[in-house]
Design an enzyme around this catalytic site. Structure first.
Site, PDB file in Angstrom:
ATOM      1  CG  LEU A   1      -6.057  -2.797  10.667  1.00  0.00           C
ATOM      2  CD1 LEU A   1      -6.785  -1.754  11.501  1.00  0.00           C
ATOM      3  CD2 LEU A   1      -5.008  -2.133   9.799  1.00  0.00           C
ATOM      4  CG  ASP A   2       0.437  -5.844  10.903  1.00  0.00           C
ATOM      5  OD1 ASP A   2       0.027  -7.007  10.734  1.00  0.00           O
ATOM      6  OD2 ASP A   2       1.191  -5.258  10.110  1.00  0.00           O
ATOM      7  N   PRO A   3      -1.186  -5.541  15.104  1.00  0.00           N
ATOM      8  CG  PRO A   3      -0.580  -7.196  16.641  1.00  0.00           C
ATOM      9  CD  PRO A   3      -0.509  -6.855  15.184  1.00  0.00           C
TER      10      PRO A   3
ATOM     11  CB  ALA B   1      -2.079  -0.978  12.166  1.00  0.00           C
TER      12      ALA B   1
ATOM     13  NE  ARG C   1       3.759  -5.499   8.794  1.00  0.00           N
ATOM     14  CZ  ARG C   1       3.966  -6.811   8.945  1.00  0.00           C
ATOM     15  NH1 ARG C   1       5.143  -7.244   9.387  1.00  0.00           N
ATOM     16  NH2 ARG C   1       3.027  -7.673   8.663  1.00  0.00           N
TER      17      ARG C   1
END
EC number: 5.4.99.25
Length: 286
Positions: free
Chosen positions: A37-39, A41, A173
């Site tokens: 997961l992206d930071p 998120a 995204r």
């Protein structure tokens, strides 16, 4: 300790941060995670403990998200963490958005964001982008099972909340970016929560406070693999299988869970050509 944790990843933490924190709290060396997961998120981040790290590759790949998309804005990272490179007041309607979203159903071609963990010629895109080398990753096929509008907020820079169910490898995204391209407004991801991953659901997730308090029980290793068929072997065959021998078996094909007749989970097998081939022995028999 071994098994899986359904962790609710906090905002601004990397997936690696979560692994490191879990390792420290539980005093375990072997800790891993499924589905980065992206930071920015939040939401479900499956964590594997102990020998369960060897089972990560066998978890189901489907995921679900709740996302907020902002129209009229383009950024370097396709989310609000990046630099704004274009901005325009836009007059799109909900009907316009509903029509555009139809193009994101089923199997689609998607170009990952320039800032992503995708590797091109052995180098991660986000490392190249940070050095000023913006390289477009090749398009790849991803699958969107469902995309549903939950809320619509009109204005100079409209926002919509969507629920997305998709296959592994899908970048939300990129959906936000591409929706903006289709609408000719620009678009970026404003917020993201993963509500489901690898069979784990947000409603059942744990926080780091739960881990610190010790008020949890790991999900048993095989309980996270219920999407795979199961095979039970008699004691003699189970021992041979655990020793790496192929066992004649004609009732199933593909990847399967293997159990001893006493109900112990033994590992993962590949069934092919009427043989049960050991792929990963989780619990050897001495």
């Amino acid at each position: 300790m071994q098994g899986f944790l359904n962790l609710n990843k906090p905002f601004d933490w990397t997936s690696h941060d979560c692994v490191a924190k879990t390792r420290k709290l539980l005093r375990l060396k072997r800790v891993g995670h499924a589905g980065t997961l992206d930071p920015a998120a939040t939401g479900v981040l499956p964590i594997a403990l102990g020998k369960a790290t060897r089972l990560l590759q066998y978890l189901p790949g489907n995921k679900a998200y709740k996302a907020t998309i902002r129209l009229g804005v383009q950024t370097t990272t396709d989310d609000l963490q990046g630099e704004i490179i274009a901005s325009q007041i836009c007059a799109v309607s909900l009907a316009d958005v509903e029509t555009a979203l139809k193009q994101f159903q089923g199997k689609i071609q998607q170009i990952p964001p320039s800032y992503s963990a995708i590797q091109v010629e052995g180098k991660r895109l986000y490392d190249l982008a940070r050095k000023g080398e913006v390289i477009e990753a090749p398009a790849r096929t991803v699958e969107i099972f469902q995309i549903e509008i939950l809320d619509w907020r009109s204005g100079d820079f409209p926002e919509l909340d969507v629920a997305i169910a998709c296959g592994s490898g899908t970048y939300i995204r990129a959906i936000a970016r591409d929706l903006g391209i289709i609408l000719q407004t620009g678009g970026t991801l404003a917020a993201l929560t993963r509500t489901e991953s690898s069979g784990f659901h947000l409603a059942d997730s744990l926080t780091f406070s739960d881990l610190e308090a010790g008020t949890f029980q790991p999900t048993p290793p095989d309980a996270a693999l219920q999407h795979l068929p199961s095979i039970t072997l008699p004691a003699t065959s189970a021992q041979k299988w655990c020793q790496g021998q192929r066992i004649p078996f004609m009732d199933i094909t593909g990847t399967a869970r293997v159990y001893h007749e006493d109900k112990r989970f033994l590992g993962i097998a590949q069934a092919e050509a009427d043989m049960l081939i050991p792929t990963m022995v989780f619990e050897p028999i001495s």
